[in-house]
Design an enzyme around this catalytic site. Structure first.
Site, PDB file in Angstrom:
ATOM      1  CG  HIS A  28      -5.249  -6.204  -0.426  1.00 21.45           C
ATOM      2  ND1 HIS A  28      -6.506  -6.112   0.139  1.00 21.45           N
ATOM      3  CD2 HIS A  28      -5.351  -7.138  -1.424  1.00 21.45           C
ATOM      4  CE1 HIS A  28      -7.327  -6.941  -0.494  1.00 21.45           C
ATOM      5  NE2 HIS A  28      -6.655  -7.582  -1.441  1.00 21.45           N
ATOM      6  CD  GLU A  86      -8.841  -8.817  -3.815  1.00 25.24           C
ATOM      7  OE1 GLU A  86      -9.713  -8.586  -2.969  1.00 25.24           O
ATOM      8  OE2 GLU A  86      -7.679  -9.171  -3.502  1.00 25.24           O
ATOM      9  NE  ARG A 126      -6.927 -12.149   5.082  1.00 25.17           N
ATOM     10  CZ  ARG A 126      -7.573 -10.982   5.059  1.00 25.17           C
ATOM     11  NH1 ARG A 126      -7.481 -10.178   4.001  1.00 25.17           N
ATOM     12  NH2 ARG A 126      -8.295 -10.589   6.076  1.00 25.17           N
ATOM     13  CE1 TYR A 173      -9.360  -2.900   0.225  1.00 24.65           C
ATOM     14  CE2 TYR A 173      -8.441  -1.022  -0.932  1.00 24.65           C
ATOM     15  CZ  TYR A 173      -8.279  -2.137  -0.134  1.00 24.65           C
ATOM     16  OH  TYR A 173      -7.017  -2.491   0.320  1.00 24.65           O
ATOM     17  CB  THR A 222      -7.543  -5.695   9.683  1.00 21.79           C
ATOM     18  OG1 THR A 222      -8.150  -6.792   9.011  1.00 21.79           O
ATOM     19  CG2 THR A 222      -7.750  -4.416   8.888  1.00 21.79           C
ATOM     20  CG  ASN A 243      -3.680  -2.447   6.870  1.00 22.48           C
ATOM     21  OD1 ASN A 243      -3.501  -1.994   5.741  1.00 22.48           O
ATOM     22  ND2 ASN A 243      -4.732  -3.167   7.190  1.00 22.48           N
ATOM     23  CE  LYS A 293      -3.921  -2.258   2.311  1.00 20.52           C
ATOM     24  NZ  LYS A 293      -4.943  -2.131   3.388  1.00 20.52           N
ATOM     25  CG  PHE A 326     -13.199   1.280   7.149  1.00 20.31           C
ATOM     26  CD1 PHE A 326     -12.707   0.809   5.936  1.00 20.31           C
ATOM     27  CD2 PHE A 326     -13.978   0.431   7.920  1.00 20.31           C
ATOM     28  CE1 PHE A 326     -12.990  -0.475   5.495  1.00 20.31           C
ATOM     29  CE2 PHE A 326     -14.271  -0.858   7.487  1.00 20.31           C
ATOM     30  CZ  PHE A 326     -13.775  -1.316   6.259  1.00 20.31           C
TER      31      PHE A 326
HETATM   32  P1  IDP Z   1      -8.109  -6.665   5.374  1.00 23.08           P
HETATM   33  O1  IDP Z   1      -7.237  -5.732   4.570  1.00 23.08           O
HETATM   34  O2  IDP Z   1      -7.373  -7.222   6.572  1.00 23.08           O
HETATM   35  O3  IDP Z   1      -8.769  -7.725   4.537  1.00 23.08           O
HETATM   36  P2  IDP Z   1     -10.685  -5.325   5.432  1.00 23.08           P
HETATM   37  O4  IDP Z   1     -11.692  -5.476   6.522  1.00 23.08           O
HETATM   38  O5  IDP Z   1     -10.961  -5.985   4.124  1.00 23.08           O
HETATM   39  O6  IDP Z   1      -9.273  -5.778   6.019  1.00 23.08           O
HETATM   40  O7  IDP Z   1     -10.493  -3.757   5.196  1.00 23.08           O
HETATM   41  C1  IDP Z   1      -9.821  -3.255   4.061  1.00 23.08           C
HETATM   42  C2  IDP Z   1      -8.880  -2.164   4.501  1.00 23.08           C
HETATM   43  O8  IDP Z   1      -9.654  -1.064   4.998  1.00 23.08           O
HETATM   44  C3  IDP Z   1      -7.930  -2.527   5.657  1.00 23.08           C
HETATM   45  O9  IDP Z   1      -6.793  -3.246   5.238  1.00 23.08           O
HETATM   46  C4  IDP Z   1      -7.597  -1.154   6.217  1.00 23.08           C
HETATM   47  O10 IDP Z   1      -6.631  -0.460   5.416  1.00 23.08           O
HETATM   48  C5  IDP Z   1      -8.954  -0.444   6.087  1.00 23.08           C
HETATM   49  N1  IDP Z   1      -9.761  -0.611   7.314  1.00 23.08           N
HETATM   50  C6  IDP Z   1     -10.483  -1.689   7.691  1.00 23.08           C
HETATM   51  N2  IDP Z   1     -11.110  -1.491   8.864  1.00 23.08           N
HETATM   52  C7  IDP Z   1     -10.775  -0.239   9.240  1.00 23.08           C
HETATM   53  C8  IDP Z   1     -11.120   0.554  10.395  1.00 23.08           C
HETATM   54  O11 IDP Z   1     -11.853   0.133  11.300  1.00 23.08           O
HETATM   55  N3  IDP Z   1     -10.564   1.799  10.443  1.00 23.08           N
HETATM   56  C9  IDP Z   1      -9.749   2.303   9.453  1.00 23.08           C
HETATM   57  N4  IDP Z   1      -9.423   1.582   8.369  1.00 23.08           N
HETATM   58  C10 IDP Z   1      -9.921   0.331   8.255  1.00 23.08           C
HETATM   59 MG    MG Z   2     -10.159  -7.545   2.978  1.00 23.92          MG
END
Ligand code: IDP
Ligand code: MG
Length: 169
Positions: free
Chosen positions: A142, A153, A112, A76, A118, A139, A36, A84
């Protein structure tokens, strides 16, 4: 053979061949990573890729792209409307990122596991997010969450030709 039966056989063979050529038959061994914009900004591309390859993933296609808002919101789409979502789009369009198509047996689950939860505070020691991420939003990396989404994807970033060449099918 009746014309109808011939058509059915012919179409079935074409369908099987297409599935084989475009990789659908080997579902389960591909995933999409995205390094990212925070990963790129922090100059961590090399360190993260080293961890990925040390853990047995093969890089099949890779590029650096600066996502548009349209492309990021398509990618997304599943998160549309979540609190978010807008922040996520701002983040993912804030600078270039590096999508990478990876191959390994059990790729989705293993990747994963390698990136961790996450939220980096919840991620296990030694995972990419635990090591490098600063928050649940920023984070670093992805990873696809299912074989079906991995296919979609990967297709979001890479053409059939790039995949055919690189996956060597
Ligand atoms: P993942 O990347 O672990 O699969 P997802 O729930 O698919 O997590 O969320 C996609 C992305 O959205 C996350 O990687 C993160 O960058 C962002 N995200 C998810 N939940 C939150 C949140 O509660 N606050 C801020 N950003 C979030
Ligand atoms: Mg995800």
């Amino acid at each position: 053979m009746s014309g109808f039966l011939f058509d059915v056989c012919f179409l079935t063979i074409i369908h099987l061949l297409e599935n084989y050529l475009f990789g659908d038959i080997i579902l389960g061994n591909k995933t999409l990573a995205i390094l990212k914009p925070d990963c790129v900004r922090k100059n961590l591309i090399g360190e993260v890729i080293a961890l990925i390859t040390k853990n047995g993933f093969k890089i099949k296609a890779m590029k650096m792209v600066h996502l548009t808002k349209d492309s990021a919101s398509g990618f997304y789409e599943i998160h549309t409307g979540k609190p978010f979502f807008e922040g996520l789009l701002d983040f993912m369009t804030s600078g270039p990122c590096v999508p990478i198509a990876l191959e390994k047996e059990n790729a989705v689950a293993d990747f994963r596991k390698l990136i961790g939860a996450t939220d980096p505070e919840q991620a296990e020691e030694g995972t990419i997010r635990r090591l490098f991420a600063e928050s649940k939003q920023f984070n670093i990396c992805h990873g696809s969450d299912s074989d079906e989404n991995a296919e979609k994807e990967i297709a979001h970033f890479f053409s059939r030709n790039e995949l055919l060449n690189n996956f060597g099918l």
